[in-house]
Design an enzyme around this catalytic site. Sequence first.
Site, short mmCIF file in Angstrom:
data_model
loop_
_atom_site.label_atom_id
_atom_site.label_comp_id
_atom_site.label_asym_id
_atom_site.label_seq_id
_atom_site.Cartn_x
_atom_site.Cartn_y
_atom_site.Cartn_z
CG LEU A 33 -1.86 -1.20 1.35
CD1 LEU A 33 -2.75 -1.05 2.57
CD2 LEU A 33 -2.70 -1.40 0.09
CG HIS A 34 0.91 3.49 -3.25
ND1 HIS A 34 -0.18 4.23 -3.63
CD2 HIS A 34 1.01 2.47 -4.16
CE1 HIS A 34 -0.71 3.71 -4.73
NE2 HIS A 34 -0.01 2.63 -5.06
CD GLU A 35 -1.03 9.29 1.71
OE1 GLU A 35 -2.11 9.83 2.02
OE2 GLU A 35 -0.39 8.57 2.52
CG HIS A 37 -3.24 1.24 -2.24
ND1 HIS A 37 -1.89 1.08 -2.42
CD2 HIS A 37 -3.84 0.48 -3.18
CE1 HIS A 37 -1.68 0.26 -3.43
NE2 HIS A 37 -2.84 -0.13 -3.91
CG MET A 184 1.63 7.86 -5.52
SD MET A 184 1.12 8.03 -3.81
CE MET A 184 1.84 9.62 -3.48
CB SER A 185 2.38 2.31 -9.43
OG SER A 185 2.49 0.93 -9.68
#
Length: 281
Positions: A33-35, A37, A184-185
């Site tokens: 997860l990143h920002e 998500h 973002m990915s």
Amino acid sequence: MMIASEIATLRETVQQWKRDRLRVGFVPTMGALHEGHISLVRQALQACDRVIVSIFVNPTQFNDPTDLAAYPRTEHADGRLLHAAGAHMLYTPDAASMYPSGFSTTVHVSGLSEGLCGAFRPGHFDGMATVVTKLLIQTQADCAFFGEKDFQQLQIVRRLVTDLDIPTEIVPCATWREADDLAMSSRNRRLTAQGRETAARLPAAMRTAAAALAGGSAVGTVLATLRATLEQAGFEPVEYAELREAADLQPQGIVTDGCRLLVAAWIDGVRLIDNMPVSLR
Ligand code: PAF
């Protein structure tokens, strides 16, 4: 935050929430997860009383086994992020319960699944559509939140929910971007420092192309220039750089309102995708 890996636990909890007349939101993920998500989780929390996030690295949507093996897995960090964000339930089914022995059903959304990423990742959208259908049926969510970054995926999910009468509202959420505009990915973390620097040239080149299209330049010329710019920057291969109608993803030879510029290109052994809206000025 409750953590459930069993469908029965998920069902019992959701049934109780529904008896309590609570609105249930759902954010499907494959973890790492990143920002971006977390922004989906925040939107779900604003619109719903309870939010379920699933983490399931779905094997059937990986056409390349090395890609599946290399997919980042960061369960502990993911759990901490979701807890801090305020998600109510983390659902983590395993492959054996999602695809028990004898599993024989595939959801195929024809047309929308065929071009763009579908042409380069055979079977990917069938695997994605099948698991999303299962997850929507399992969670019984009132709303499900999908990022626009996977634009073709979003349109396929909208279609399947309509076609199969699944009573979940699909909520599109804007792509979350790094400070230098790279979408973002989870895959970005596999880039080397050099690859990461070059990767930011993808959205930059796309914005230049989108501006040229909005200004009335010929579609074929702009797309050819975009492709050449990316190749010169070191993207190899550029799988596609196309202008499509947003809803049905049909190729567009002229700019009309509701067009989308979509690109898939590799840098540093990592496949990146991005898209942005285009309309005539
Ligand atoms: O976008 C993703 O992360 C996946 O395709 C999804 C929707 C979680 C299905 O596995």
